[in-house]
Design a protein around this motif. Structure first.
Motif, PDB file in Angstrom:
ATOM      1  N   ILE A 133       0.952  -1.230   0.059  1.00 19.81           N
ATOM      2  CA  ILE A 133      -0.102  -0.132   0.111  1.00 19.81           C
ATOM      3  C   ILE A 133       0.779   1.437  -0.002  1.00 19.81           C
ATOM      4  N   LEU A 134       2.052   1.210   0.854  1.00 21.14           N
ATOM      5  CA  LEU A 134       2.922   2.418   0.905  1.00 21.14           C
ATOM      6  C   LEU A 134       3.527   2.556  -0.560  1.00 21.14           C
ATOM      7  N   PHE A 135       3.905   1.493  -1.167  1.00 21.65           N
ATOM      8  CA  PHE A 135       4.592   1.497  -2.482  1.00 21.65           C
ATOM      9  C   PHE A 135       3.482   1.917  -3.366  1.00 21.65           C
ATOM     10  N   ALA A 136       2.197   1.810  -3.631  1.00 17.80           N
ATOM     11  CA  ALA A 136       1.307   2.204  -4.224  1.00 17.80           C
ATOM     12  C   ALA A 136       1.067   3.602  -4.145  1.00 17.80           C
ATOM     13  N   GLN A 137       1.187   4.254  -2.954  1.00 17.43           N
ATOM     14  CA  GLN A 137       0.905   5.742  -2.438  1.00 17.43           C
ATOM     15  C   GLN A 137       2.026   6.490  -2.856  1.00 17.43           C
ATOM     16  N   TRP A 138       3.239   6.079  -2.675  1.00 16.52           N
ATOM     17  CA  TRP A 138       4.496   7.019  -3.022  1.00 16.52           C
ATOM     18  C   TRP A 138       5.171   6.688  -4.026  1.00 16.52           C
ATOM     19  N   PHE A 139       5.495   5.584  -4.659  1.00 16.09           N
ATOM     20  CA  PHE A 139       6.201   5.220  -5.754  1.00 16.09           C
ATOM     21  C   PHE A 139       5.461   5.040  -6.973  1.00 16.09           C
ATOM     22  N   LEU A 166      15.417   5.441  -3.835  1.00 13.11           N
ATOM     23  CA  LEU A 166      14.248   5.311  -2.716  1.00 13.11           C
ATOM     24  C   LEU A 166      13.698   4.183  -2.371  1.00 13.11           C
ATOM     25  N   GLY A 167      13.552   3.361  -3.342  1.00 12.72           N
ATOM     26  CA  GLY A 167      13.519   1.769  -3.220  1.00 12.72           C
ATOM     27  C   GLY A 167      14.417   1.013  -2.433  1.00 12.72           C
ATOM     28  N   LEU A 168      15.705   1.286  -2.621  1.00 16.24           N
ATOM     29  CA  LEU A 168      16.599   0.603  -2.021  1.00 16.24           C
ATOM     30  C   LEU A 168      16.587   1.092  -0.513  1.00 16.24           C
ATOM     31  N   ALA A 169      16.459   2.350  -0.377  1.00 22.57           N
ATOM     32  CA  ALA A 169      16.162   2.947   1.134  1.00 22.57           C
ATOM     33  C   ALA A 169      15.093   2.361   1.894  1.00 22.57           C
ATOM     34  N   TRP A 170      14.056   2.290   1.102  1.00 23.31           N
ATOM     35  CA  TRP A 170      12.868   1.705   1.776  1.00 23.31           C
ATOM     36  C   TRP A 170      13.084   0.204   2.076  1.00 23.31           C
ATOM     37  N   ARG A 171      13.501  -0.583   1.311  1.00 22.00           N
ATOM     38  CA  ARG A 171      13.672  -2.146   1.524  1.00 22.00           C
ATOM     39  C   ARG A 171      14.663  -2.089   2.687  1.00 22.00           C
ATOM     40  N   ASN A 188      13.653  -4.090   5.815  1.00 20.81           N
ATOM     41  CA  ASN A 188      14.252  -5.613   6.219  1.00 20.81           C
ATOM     42  C   ASN A 188      15.542  -5.112   7.418  1.00 20.81           C
ATOM     43  N   LYS A 189      15.540  -3.899   7.869  1.00 24.34           N
ATOM     44  CA  LYS A 189      16.546  -3.511   8.629  1.00 24.34           C
ATOM     45  C   LYS A 189      17.816  -4.122   8.507  1.00 24.34           C
ATOM     46  N   SER A 190      18.241  -4.204   7.059  1.00 29.87           N
ATOM     47  CA  SER A 190      19.478  -4.655   6.766  1.00 29.87           C
ATOM     48  C   SER A 190      20.476  -3.570   6.565  1.00 29.87           C
ATOM     49  N   THR A 191      21.431  -4.103   7.668  1.00 35.77           N
ATOM     50  CA  THR A 191      22.654  -2.963   7.995  1.00 35.77           C
ATOM     51  C   THR A 191      23.989  -3.902   8.040  1.00 35.77           C
ATOM     52  N   LEU A 192      25.131  -3.520   7.960  1.00 38.93           N
ATOM     53  CA  LEU A 192      26.267  -4.151   8.058  1.00 38.93           C
ATOM     54  C   LEU A 192      26.533  -4.359   9.657  1.00 38.93           C
ATOM     55  N   GLU A 193      27.667  -5.016  10.105  1.00 38.95           N
ATOM     56  CA  GLU A 193      27.792  -5.304  11.658  1.00 38.95           C
ATOM     57  C   GLU A 193      27.806  -3.794  12.277  1.00 38.95           C
ATOM     58  N   ASP A 194      28.454  -3.073  11.719  1.00 37.18           N
ATOM     59  CA  ASP A 194      28.797  -1.765  12.565  1.00 37.18           C
ATOM     60  C   ASP A 194      27.624  -0.679  12.611  1.00 37.18           C
ATOM     61  N   GLY A 195      26.364  -1.271  11.788  1.00 37.97           N
ATOM     62  CA  GLY A 195      25.043  -0.565  11.918  1.00 37.97           C
ATOM     63  C   GLY A 195      25.077   0.412  10.586  1.00 37.97           C
ATOM     64  N   SER A 196      25.967   0.473   9.782  1.00 32.49           N
ATOM     65  CA  SER A 196      25.981   1.203   8.450  1.00 32.49           C
ATOM     66  C   SER A 196      25.351   0.305   7.468  1.00 32.49           C
ATOM     67  N   CYS A 197      25.198   1.094   6.133  1.00 28.55           N
ATOM     68  CA  CYS A 197      24.692   0.391   4.959  1.00 28.55           C
ATOM     69  C   CYS A 197      25.388   0.368   3.903  1.00 28.55           C
ATOM     70  N   SER A 198      25.786  -0.813   3.274  1.00 26.33           N
ATOM     71  CA  SER A 198      26.631  -0.857   2.200  1.00 26.33           C
ATOM     72  C   SER A 198      26.225  -0.139   1.093  1.00 26.33           C
ATOM     73  N   ILE A 199      27.191   0.778   0.399  1.00 26.61           N
ATOM     74  CA  ILE A 199      26.914   1.818  -0.649  1.00 26.61           C
ATOM     75  C   ILE A 199      26.721   0.865  -2.089  1.00 26.61           C
ATOM     76  N   MET A 200      27.148  -0.259  -2.349  1.00 28.10           N
ATOM     77  CA  MET A 200      27.265  -0.892  -3.458  1.00 28.10           C
ATOM     78  C   MET A 200      25.917  -0.879  -4.222  1.00 28.10           C
ATOM     79  N   PRO A 201      24.934  -1.193  -3.882  1.00 22.52           N
ATOM     80  CA  PRO A 201      23.531  -1.185  -4.665  1.00 22.52           C
ATOM     81  C   PRO A 201      23.234   0.424  -5.012  1.00 22.52           C
ATOM     82  N   ALA A 202      23.498   1.293  -4.096  1.00 20.84           N
ATOM     83  CA  ALA A 202      23.157   2.537  -4.542  1.00 20.84           C
ATOM     84  C   ALA A 202      24.334   3.087  -5.708  1.00 20.84           C
TER      85      ALA A 202
END
Length: 92
Positions: A7-13, A58-63, A67-81
């Motif tokens: 529903i959020l996808f339909a409303q925002w994206f 935006l979709g990557l950030a939303w996902r 999924n609360k996907s972060t690296l061990e130190d709490g940061s996110c990988s920049i490779m997909p972006a």
């Protein structure tokens, strides 16, 4: 909970995606007009490519948030972006 995400996808994206495709409905001249005040077909494709870059980031950030996907130190990988940005640079 998964239904809420769609529903959020339909409303925002979805409105942003549909808006980009509506630009292809209007007729445009084949060549750029000498006064430079009108858009031309190449612009529509470039706008579509760069809009999808923003939407995909935006979709990557939303996902990541869902999924609360972060690296061990709490940061996110920049490779997909970085891949999204590089792909759109090549596409344009």
């Amino acid at each position: 909970e998964l239904t809420n995400h769609w529903i959020l996808f339909a409303q925002w994206f979805l409105p942003h995606i549909i808006l980009q495709f509506t630009g292809f409905v209007f007729p445009l001249p084949i060549k750029r007009h000498p006064d430079g005040n009108r858009i031309w077909p190449q612009y529509r494709w470039e706008a579509l490519v760069f809009s999808f870059r923003c939407i995909s980031l935006l979709g990557l950030a939303w996902r990541r948030k869902i999924n609360k996907s972060t690296l061990e130190d709490g940061s996110c990988s920049i490779m997909p972006a970085a891949f999204c940005v590089g792909l759109t640079m090549v596409s344009a």
